[in-house]
Each structure stands twice: as structure tokens, then as C-alpha cells.
Design a protein around this motif. Structure first.
Motif: not given
Length: 134
Positions: A93-115
Motif C-alpha cells: 500500500a505504501t508503494a502504491t501511494m508513492v507511485h500514485a503521488h499520494q500521502p503515504l503516512y496512512f499505511p506507514l502509521i498502521f504498519g507501526v501500530l500493528v507491531w
């Protein structure tokens, strides 16, 4: 073949355990809602997924994948496997957001919160990956 046995040195404190449970529950609720909405092809989820460059035919498989990974994360015996799989999903999801030039904080934050949620509630994980104080 030698087996490595990891023993928990201590049980998590009451506060750490409940912090982990709350963080994990919030992640689980959101990720399950997102996955289920994709499975049922809810209009906003289909539109959002297609705007990121995916075909409509990928919406349900993405929802099934996310839901299965999240279910594995909810089960204590498979929580670490679920966290690893969710990390892969959210990394995509992060890679997709980068590719689409969208903010990538959402999948990054959830990845950190899961762990983080798992780290607070699982003493074996804290033994395996200790945070050093020095």
C-alpha cells in the motif's frame, strides 16, 4: 537440528498489556472494516482503489487478502504471522501511494501500530526484539 527456544523473561505489565490490546483492537477494527468493504465492493472503496491505478477486478482479492491477514493477527497463536503478512500488505500500500503521488503516512502509521500493539502485549516478542536503554 538445534531448536531455539525463546522464553519470556516477564509478563507484560497491566498498563502495557492494555495499551497493546487497545492499539491492536483499533487496528483490527479498521483493517477488518476496510477489507470487508472491499470484499462487498462498497462504492467508495472500489472508487478509491481504481483511482490508485488498480482494476476493479482486484478490489475483492485485495479485500480477501487484507481480511485473512487481519484475522491471523487477531488470533494469539498466529498474531506474529498476521503482523508479518500485514506488514507486506501495508508495504504494498505504501508503494502504491508513492507511485500514485499520494500521502503515504496512512499505511506507514498502521504498519507501526500493528507491531506496537503486538509488542506491548507479547512478552516473547519483547524478548526477541528488546529495546535497549543504553
Amino acid at each position: 537440528m538445534e531448536t531455539i527456544k525463546i522464553e519470556a523473561t516477564q509478563t507484560p505489565s497491566h498498563a502495557a498489556l492494555w495499551t497493546g490490546r487497545i492499539i491492536s483492537t483499533l487496528c483490527i477494527l479498521f483493517l477488518l472494516a476496510d477489507g470487508i468493504m472491499k470484499i462487498f465492493r462498497e462504492a467508495h472503496h472500489v472508487q478509491g482503489t481504481t483511482q490508485l491505478g488498480f482494476s476493479e477486478s482486484f478490489v475483492q482479492p485485495l479485500g480477501i487478502t487484507l481480511t485473512l491477514c487481519t484475522i491471523l493477527y487477531t488470533i494469539p497463536r498466529t498474531a506474529i504471522l498476521g503482523a508479518i503478512l500485514l506488514t507486506g500488505y501495508l508495504g504494498g500500500a505504501t508503494a502504491t501511494m508513492v507511485h500514485a503521488h499520494q500521502p503515504l503516512y496512512f499505511p506507514l502509521i498502521f504498519g507501526v501500530l500493528v507491531w506496537a500493539g503486538l509488542y506491548f502485549r507479547d512478552s516473547k516478542l519483547r524478548t526477541l526484539i528488546p529495546l535497549r536503554k543504553d
